[in-house]
Motif scaffolding. Structure first.
Motif, PDB file in Angstrom:
ATOM      1  N   LEU A 157      -9.199 -18.769 -18.289  1.00  0.00           N
ATOM      2  CA  LEU A 157      -7.926 -18.508 -17.634  1.00  0.00           C
ATOM      3  C   LEU A 157      -6.772 -18.576 -18.627  1.00  0.00           C
ATOM      4  N   ALA A 158      -6.833 -19.543 -19.525  1.00  0.00           N
ATOM      5  CA  ALA A 158      -5.775 -19.658 -20.534  1.00  0.00           C
ATOM      6  C   ALA A 158      -5.749 -18.435 -21.435  1.00  0.00           C
ATOM      7  N   ASP A 159      -6.933 -17.927 -21.800  1.00  0.00           N
ATOM      8  CA  ASP A 159      -6.997 -16.736 -22.647  1.00  0.00           C
ATOM      9  C   ASP A 159      -6.452 -15.518 -21.907  1.00  0.00           C
ATOM     10  N   VAL A 160      -6.747 -15.408 -20.615  1.00  0.00           N
ATOM     11  CA  VAL A 160      -6.219 -14.302 -19.814  1.00  0.00           C
ATOM     12  C   VAL A 160      -4.693 -14.362 -19.778  1.00  0.00           C
ATOM     13  N   LEU A 161      -4.148 -15.542 -19.548  1.00  0.00           N
ATOM     14  CA  LEU A 161      -2.700 -15.690 -19.512  1.00  0.00           C
ATOM     15  C   LEU A 161      -2.074 -15.352 -20.868  1.00  0.00           C
ATOM     16  N   GLY A 162      -2.808 -15.636 -21.943  1.00  0.00           N
ATOM     17  CA  GLY A 162      -2.306 -15.332 -23.274  1.00  0.00           C
ATOM     18  C   GLY A 162      -2.157 -13.850 -23.538  1.00  0.00           C
ATOM     19  N   ARG A 163      -2.787 -13.032 -22.703  1.00  0.00           N
ATOM     20  CA  ARG A 163      -2.696 -11.583 -22.867  1.00  0.00           C
ATOM     21  C   ARG A 163      -1.617 -10.967 -21.980  1.00  0.00           C
ATOM     22  N   VAL A 164      -0.929 -11.800 -21.188  1.00  0.00           N
ATOM     23  CA  VAL A 164       0.189 -11.327 -20.379  1.00  0.00           C
ATOM     24  C   VAL A 164       1.357 -11.003 -21.301  1.00  0.00           C
ATOM     25  N   SER A 165       2.049  -9.901 -21.025  1.00  0.00           N
ATOM     26  CA  SER A 165       3.007  -9.370 -21.996  1.00  0.00           C
ATOM     27  C   SER A 165       4.249 -10.228 -22.188  1.00  0.00           C
ATOM     28  N   ASP A 166       4.723 -10.910 -21.136  1.00  0.00           N
ATOM     29  CA  ASP A 166       6.010 -11.584 -21.271  1.00  0.00           C
ATOM     30  C   ASP A 166       6.021 -12.849 -20.431  1.00  0.00           C
ATOM     31  N   THR A 167       6.914 -13.772 -20.774  1.00  0.00           N
ATOM     32  CA  THR A 167       6.971 -15.044 -20.053  1.00  0.00           C
ATOM     33  C   THR A 167       7.381 -14.864 -18.603  1.00  0.00           C
ATOM     34  N   GLY A 168       8.113 -13.784 -18.292  1.00  0.00           N
ATOM     35  CA  GLY A 168       8.455 -13.533 -16.901  1.00  0.00           C
ATOM     36  C   GLY A 168       7.213 -13.308 -16.062  1.00  0.00           C
ATOM     37  N   ASP A 169       6.288 -12.510 -16.596  1.00  0.00           N
ATOM     38  CA  ASP A 169       5.021 -12.285 -15.904  1.00  0.00           C
ATOM     39  C   ASP A 169       4.195 -13.568 -15.880  1.00  0.00           C
ATOM     40  N   LEU A 170       4.281 -14.333 -16.959  1.00  0.00           N
ATOM     41  CA  LEU A 170       3.552 -15.591 -17.019  1.00  0.00           C
ATOM     42  C   LEU A 170       4.041 -16.546 -15.927  1.00  0.00           C
ATOM     43  N   ALA A 171       5.357 -16.579 -15.723  1.00  0.00           N
ATOM     44  CA  ALA A 171       5.908 -17.437 -14.678  1.00  0.00           C
ATOM     45  C   ALA A 171       5.426 -17.003 -13.303  1.00  0.00           C
ATOM     46  N   ALA A 172       5.326 -15.693 -13.088  1.00  0.00           N
ATOM     47  CA  ALA A 172       4.827 -15.193 -11.804  1.00  0.00           C
ATOM     48  C   ALA A 172       3.380 -15.598 -11.576  1.00  0.00           C
ATOM     49  N   CYS A 173       2.585 -15.568 -12.630  1.00  0.00           N
ATOM     50  CA  CYS A 173       1.179 -15.991 -12.521  1.00  0.00           C
ATOM     51  C   CYS A 173       1.084 -17.473 -12.172  1.00  0.00           C
ATOM     52  N   ARG A 174       1.968 -18.268 -12.753  1.00  0.00           N
ATOM     53  CA  ARG A 174       1.962 -19.707 -12.482  1.00  0.00           C
ATOM     54  C   ARG A 174       2.227 -19.980 -10.997  1.00  0.00           C
ATOM     55  N   LEU A 175       3.051 -19.147 -10.380  1.00  0.00           N
ATOM     56  CA  LEU A 175       3.374 -19.333  -8.971  1.00  0.00           C
ATOM     57  C   LEU A 175       2.278 -18.816  -8.048  1.00  0.00           C
ATOM     58  N   ALA A 176       1.444 -17.914  -8.570  1.00  0.00           N
ATOM     59  CA  ALA A 176       0.443 -17.271  -7.718  1.00  0.00           C
ATOM     60  C   ALA A 176      -0.791 -18.123  -7.495  1.00  0.00           C
ATOM     61  N   SER A 177      -1.066 -19.073  -8.377  1.00  0.00           N
ATOM     62  CA  SER A 177      -2.335 -19.802  -8.297  1.00  0.00           C
ATOM     63  C   SER A 177      -2.201 -21.159  -8.949  1.00  0.00           C
ATOM     64  N   ARG A 178      -2.807 -22.170  -8.282  1.00  0.00           N
ATOM     65  CA  ARG A 178      -2.807 -23.507  -8.877  1.00  0.00           C
ATOM     66  C   ARG A 178      -3.656 -23.532 -10.146  1.00  0.00           C
ATOM     67  N   ALA A 179      -4.739 -22.752 -10.141  1.00  0.00           N
ATOM     68  CA  ALA A 179      -5.595 -22.699 -11.324  1.00  0.00           C
ATOM     69  C   ALA A 179      -4.842 -22.089 -12.509  1.00  0.00           C
ATOM     70  N   LEU A 180      -4.070 -21.030 -12.248  1.00  0.00           N
ATOM     71  CA  LEU A 180      -3.290 -20.419 -13.317  1.00  0.00           C
ATOM     72  C   LEU A 180      -2.160 -21.333 -13.768  1.00  0.00           C
ATOM     73  N   LEU A 181      -1.602 -22.087 -12.829  1.00  0.00           N
ATOM     74  CA  LEU A 181      -0.552 -23.039 -13.188  1.00  0.00           C
ATOM     75  C   LEU A 181      -1.091 -24.077 -14.177  1.00  0.00           C
ATOM     76  N   ALA A 182      -2.278 -24.587 -13.885  1.00  0.00           N
ATOM     77  CA  ALA A 182      -2.869 -25.584 -14.777  1.00  0.00           C
ATOM     78  C   ALA A 182      -3.241 -24.979 -16.121  1.00  0.00           C
ATOM     79  N   ALA A 183      -3.751 -23.734 -16.084  1.00  0.00           N
ATOM     80  CA  ALA A 183      -4.173 -23.084 -17.333  1.00  0.00           C
ATOM     81  C   ALA A 183      -2.993 -22.698 -18.207  1.00  0.00           C
ATOM     82  N   SER A 184      -1.820 -22.512 -17.583  1.00  0.00           N
ATOM     83  CA  SER A 184      -0.658 -22.058 -18.348  1.00  0.00           C
ATOM     84  C   SER A 184      -0.229 -23.074 -19.403  1.00  0.00           C
ATOM     85  N   TYR A 185      -0.559 -24.337 -19.196  1.00  0.00           N
ATOM     86  CA  TYR A 185      -0.194 -25.368 -20.173  1.00  0.00           C
ATOM     87  C   TYR A 185      -1.066 -25.286 -21.434  1.00  0.00           C
ATOM     88  N   HIS A 186      -2.136 -24.474 -21.371  1.00  0.00           N
ATOM     89  CA  HIS A 186      -3.014 -24.278 -22.522  1.00  0.00           C
ATOM     90  C   HIS A 186      -2.959 -22.835 -23.038  1.00  0.00           C
TER      91      HIS A 186
END
Length: 567
Positions: free
Chosen positions: A16-45
């Motif tokens: 999940l962390a690697d998938v988030l690392g391929r997101v183009s911008d922090t705005g999209d990253l923030a949206a992913c963090r709001l969409a899923s608890r798993a993505l929220l936790a992975a975003s810290y890595h």
């Protein structure tokens, strides 16, 4: 969230962390963090973060945003900390040529600093966090109206905190080297549109001793620069300066750097080489014994003292005046070339390419020599653009793909072999004679035809004959040829009976689409189950496209139709 739980919970956090690392911008990253608890936790890595200031810059000009962008970079670095491996910050917004500053009035400089990303304070805000030592890649494109007129400390600060950095790219800045420390892990460095306070590059050589790849694009502030890097393998140096004290193609490559280089790409400043002969080729051949790829652009090149380079397999000379009128020195000193690109090379008189191992050749002849000759028994791809050589010799029996742009064949044409020729593209007003030479008695499977730009519409009209492609299985009709074909068949709809074996046909439609299908004579004689691709011009109306796509297939139900657009 459904009662079944988060479907992403079953995936490992590292994935999940690697998938988030391929997101183009922090705005999209923030949206992913709001969409899923798993993505929220992975975003810290998350290992990779990219921030673009385009949206924030627009808000800033509208009176909002303030220092949001620089704060965002610092916050992300602090949030992810030791897990962050790659950081990209982009505030360029299309600004990116340092010489623009010479024409900007003093009052027009942007005195803000919220987008001045290479200043010491901005860099330290993220580099001094736990992310600094963990970073492996950093890419910063500064906002030129704010960075062009004041010196920045990005290099010293990065060298102080980012001890494990491997790749660094900086763009649009005036960079100081005061306090720059040695960075032994840095292997890739790119400086683009930079004013550098290191006129002879001594600080660069000393502090980045392990560089393997170096790109210097539009780096100013240099005087008698010298690259001395013993581990360097790839170098691209494009010089944009009007100073006469710098000649890139007179570069003295030191013995320590030369033998390790495998690729060299040099584009000189174009106004100077018109009257200054350069010794780049002899110097490079003397020091760079293991060079495999070489590209030189915008120069007058001497070949005096040029040595044999047995390891060079790729050579590109672009917009060059070459003191080798028949290419005999090139043939002798580069015997192992596999790829040769000659684009706009002048100074030639009856040139002859004679390279036994050559496989790919792109030759755009800038002048009008009386004869052109290519002797290359292993050549498989040839792209040749010339005017009207009196003598054309192509001794290339293995060629399978030929792209030829020529005004007219001369009286002497010698084409030997071509038994393997299957793909042919011709751009010429003299199609009839060319196709007789290159198509007759050969199994051409793909034929691509185009006409040159010309004000003489009648000559182009006369050049188009539907019977030209009656012996091939796949035909691509480029824009100008398609247009003239439409005119031809509209005026002579029943004049030709082309017994065609076409299995594939691609046609470019002009902006104004006819109600009826304008290439019916071809379709009437296509092979069963022919595949026809029609590309509509982007300026054509949607209604016309829909009408054509609805009506044309009705008259030819056995044909497979495909639709697209071209610009």
């Amino acid at each position: 969230m459904s009662e079944a739980g988060d479907p992403l919970d079953s995936l490992p956090a590292a994935i999940l962390a690697d998938v988030l690392g391929r997101v183009s911008d922090t705005g999209d990253l923030a949206a992913c963090r709001l969409a899923s608890r798993a993505l929220l936790a992975a975003s810290y890595h998350c290992p990779r973060v990219s921030l673009s200031a385009a949206v924030r810059a627009r808000r800033r000009r509208e009176g909002g945003g303030g220092d949001a962008f620089r704060s965002a970079a610092a916050n992300v670095a602090a949030l992810i900390g030791p897990y962050l491996r790659s950081l990209a910050l982009d505030a360029s917004e299309g600004h990116g040529f340092p010489d623009d500053a010479m024409w900007v009035e003093e009052g027009e400089f942007d005195e803000g600093d919220d987008l001045h990303l290479t200043c010491g304070e901005s860099v330290a805000s993220w580099a001094a966090t736990a992310a600094g030592p963990a970073l492996r890649e950093v890419d910063i494109a500064d906002f030129w109206p704010q960075s062009c007129w004041r010196k920045a400390e990005a290099l010293p600060v990065i060298s102080n905190f980012c001890h494990n950095l491997v790749k660094l790219r900086l763009k649009n800045a005036w960079l100081s080297v005061a306090g720059l420390k040695i960075m032994p892990t840095l292997t890739h460095l790119a400086l683009e549109f930079i004013r550098l306070d290191d006129e002879d590059l001594s600080a660069l050589n000393r502090c980045f001793p392990c560089l393997e790849t170096l790109n210097l694009i539009g780096v100013g502030g240099l005087k008698d620069p010298k690259i001395d890097l013993p581990q360097l393998k790839t170098c691209c140096w494009e010089l944009f300066t009007s100073g006469r004290n710098i000649r890139t193609l007179d570069l003295e490559l030191p013995v320590s750097a030369g033998p390790t280089l495998q690729e060299v790409d040099i584009a000189d400043f174009s106004p100077l080489p018109r009257w200054l002969k350069a010794e780049a080729l002899p110097v490079i051949s003397h020091f760079c014994h293991n060079l495999s790829k070489l590209r030189l652009k915008n120069a007058w090149l001497s070949v005096d003292g040029l040595k044999i380079m047995p390891n060079l397999t790729h050579l590109a000379l672009e917009f060059i005046l070459l003191d080798d009128e028949n290419l005999s020195t090139l043939n002798k000193c580069f015997p192992c070339l596999l790829t040769l690109n000659l684009v706009g090379v002048g100074g030639l008189k009856n040139p002859k390419i004679h390279l036994s191992q050559l496989k790919t050749c792109h030759w755009e002849v800038s002048n009008v020599p009386e004869s052109l000759a290519i002797h290359a028994p292993n050549l498989v791809y040839l792209e040749l653009k010339c005017v009207r050589p009196e003598i054309l010799i192509l001794d290339t029996p293995s060629v399978s793909t030929l792209k030829l742009t020529i005004d007219k064949l001369g009286p002497t044409v010698q084409v030997d072999g071509f038994a393997s020729l299957t793909n042919l593209r011709i751009e010429s007003p003299n199609l009839n004679s060319l196709l007789k030479v290159f198509v007759n008695n050969r199994e051409i499977t793909t034929l691509d035809l185009e006409l040159p730009s010309s004000k003489n519409g009648f000559a182009l009209y006369e050049a188009v004959n539907p019977e030209l492609f009656s012996r091939t299985t796949e035909v691509k009709l480029s824009p100008r040829f398609s247009y003239e074909l439409m005119r031809h068949t509209v005026f002579s709809m029943t004049a030709y009976d082309c017994r065609s074996c076409l299995k594939k046909l691609l046609v470019h439609m002009p902006p104004s689409i006819l109600t009826g299908c304008p290439f019916v004579p071809l379709l009437n004689n296509c092979a069963p189950s022919c595949e026809v691709t029609v590309l509509f011009h982007a300026d054509s109306s949607c209604n016309a496209r829909q009408a054509a796509a609805s009506v044309w297939p009705l008259g030819f139900p056995d044909i497979t139709w495909q639709w697209g657009t071209w610009q």
